[in-house]
Design a protein around this motif. Structure first.
Motif, short mmCIF file in Angstrom:
data_model
loop_
_atom_site.label_atom_id
_atom_site.label_comp_id
_atom_site.label_asym_id
_atom_site.label_seq_id
_atom_site.Cartn_x
_atom_site.Cartn_y
_atom_site.Cartn_z
N ALA A 187 -18.60 -58.23 30.19
CA ALA A 187 -17.89 -59.52 30.17
C ALA A 187 -18.51 -60.41 29.10
N GLY A 188 -19.83 -60.36 28.99
CA GLY A 188 -20.52 -61.15 27.96
C GLY A 188 -20.10 -60.73 26.55
N ALA A 189 -19.99 -59.43 26.35
CA ALA A 189 -19.61 -58.93 25.03
C ALA A 189 -18.17 -59.35 24.68
N GLY A 190 -17.33 -59.40 25.70
CA GLY A 190 -15.91 -59.62 25.44
C GLY A 190 -15.48 -61.07 25.44
N ASP A 191 -16.34 -61.98 25.87
CA ASP A 191 -15.92 -63.38 26.04
C ASP A 191 -16.97 -64.30 25.44
N ARG A 192 -16.60 -64.99 24.35
CA ARG A 192 -17.61 -65.81 23.66
C ARG A 192 -18.08 -67.00 24.49
N ARG A 193 -17.34 -67.33 25.57
CA ARG A 193 -17.80 -68.44 26.43
C ARG A 193 -18.66 -67.96 27.60
N HIS A 194 -18.80 -66.64 27.74
CA HIS A 194 -19.60 -66.08 28.83
C HIS A 194 -21.10 -66.25 28.53
N ALA A 195 -21.87 -66.56 29.57
CA ALA A 195 -23.31 -66.82 29.36
C ALA A 195 -24.03 -65.60 28.77
N GLN A 218 -41.67 -61.67 19.05
CA GLN A 218 -40.62 -62.40 18.34
C GLN A 218 -39.35 -62.29 19.16
N ALA A 219 -38.80 -63.43 19.55
CA ALA A 219 -37.56 -63.43 20.33
C ALA A 219 -36.52 -64.25 19.60
N ARG A 220 -35.29 -63.79 19.64
CA ARG A 220 -34.21 -64.54 19.00
C ARG A 220 -32.90 -64.27 19.74
N VAL A 221 -32.00 -65.28 19.67
CA VAL A 221 -30.67 -65.14 20.26
C VAL A 221 -29.83 -64.26 19.34
N MET A 222 -29.09 -63.31 19.93
CA MET A 222 -28.14 -62.51 19.14
C MET A 222 -26.84 -62.39 19.94
N VAL A 223 -25.74 -62.31 19.21
CA VAL A 223 -24.45 -62.15 19.88
C VAL A 223 -24.31 -60.71 20.36
N LEU A 224 -24.00 -60.56 21.64
CA LEU A 224 -23.77 -59.22 22.19
C LEU A 224 -22.36 -58.79 21.83
N ARG A 265 -24.71 -53.29 21.76
CA ARG A 265 -24.54 -53.33 20.30
C ARG A 265 -24.66 -54.77 19.80
N PHE A 266 -25.40 -54.94 18.72
CA PHE A 266 -25.57 -56.23 18.06
C PHE A 266 -25.32 -56.03 16.56
N HIS A 267 -25.06 -57.14 15.87
CA HIS A 267 -24.91 -57.09 14.41
C HIS A 267 -26.01 -57.93 13.77
#
Ligand code: FMN
Length: 200
Positions: free
Chosen positions: A21-29, A45-51, A62-64
């Motif tokens: 659900a997170g991968a498919g919905d940009r508003r999902h936490a 080292q920690a960083r936010v990445m789009v799932l 998968r991440f880009h």
């Protein structure tokens, strides 16, 4: 906690459906988990990445990213931690696994082709992410900044694009509930997951 929560395969299933659900919905936490690695100095080292995708059957995320970014050396073939929390489900997932970085690869070709021109534009930055700059900058040339790039504009950006695939081997699942929190450690068996309750 109801009976089904005793079923560790069921917990794994709900964990993966939250990730999907997170991968498919940009508003999902869970759209923007934290990916953590260790750098060459041994520092975390920690960083936010789009799932971008979560595949339950393969147990992969998968991440880009930009192939030139410092995180690539920290991730390629190495152990990583991925942290996601969904307040609506009151579930924290601490996932551990091994990352692979795919650059010149059909998987990256498909992901590149499926990305929007604006998403692909980031990879046109002239210098690698993290390069010191004399002033605030997007890293893009003036000619490309602020407009939708053409396919011709974007062609040189492709070598800078990479896909990060994390194969998950462990999930630390934490469910918060007023009546009592619950925690389970899931270890991948392929197929399925072996579980063990933990004190939260
Ligand atoms: C909401 C959000 C989403 C992000 N998504 C990505 C992403 O998908 N891929 C990525 O490489 N960096 C992403 N970033 C930037 C990273 O957090 C990080 O700042 C950058 O990639 C440099 O990391 P590095 O120095 O560890 O390579 C995102 C940042 C935010 C705030």
């Amino acid at each position: 906690m109801n009976e089904t929560a005793k079923d560790f395969d069921g917990i794994a299933e709900t964990a993966w459906s939250l990730l999907a659900a997170g991968a498919g919905d940009r508003r999902h936490a869970m759209h923007t988990p934290v990916v953590a690695s260790v750098d060459a100095d041994g520092l975390p080292q920690a960083r936010v990445m789009v799932l971008r995708a979560a595949d339950a059957a393969a147990a992969t995320l998968r991440f880009h990213t930009d192939a030139r970014s410092p995180k690539v050396a920290e991730l390629a073939g190495r152990p990583v931690s991925v942290l996601a929390y969904d307040p609506a489900a009151a579930v924290q997932l601490r996932l551990s696994g091994i990352a692979a970085v795919l650059g010149d690869d059909p998987v990256a070709d498909v992901a590149w082709a499926a990305s929007t021109p604006f998403a692909r534009r980031c990879y046109l930055a002239e210098a690698a992410p993290g390069t010191a700059a004399p002033e605030p900058t997007s890293g893009l040339s003036a000619a490309i900044e602020g407009r939708k790039p053409s396919l011709d504009d974007l062609a040189p950006a492709r070598p800078n694009f990479a896909v990060v695939v994390v194969t998950v081997t462990r999930i630390d699942w934490l469910h918060l509930a007023q009546g009592g929190h619950r925690r389970a450690l899931l270890t991948r068996q392929d197929p399925g997951w072996q579980g063990q309750w933990r004190v939260p």
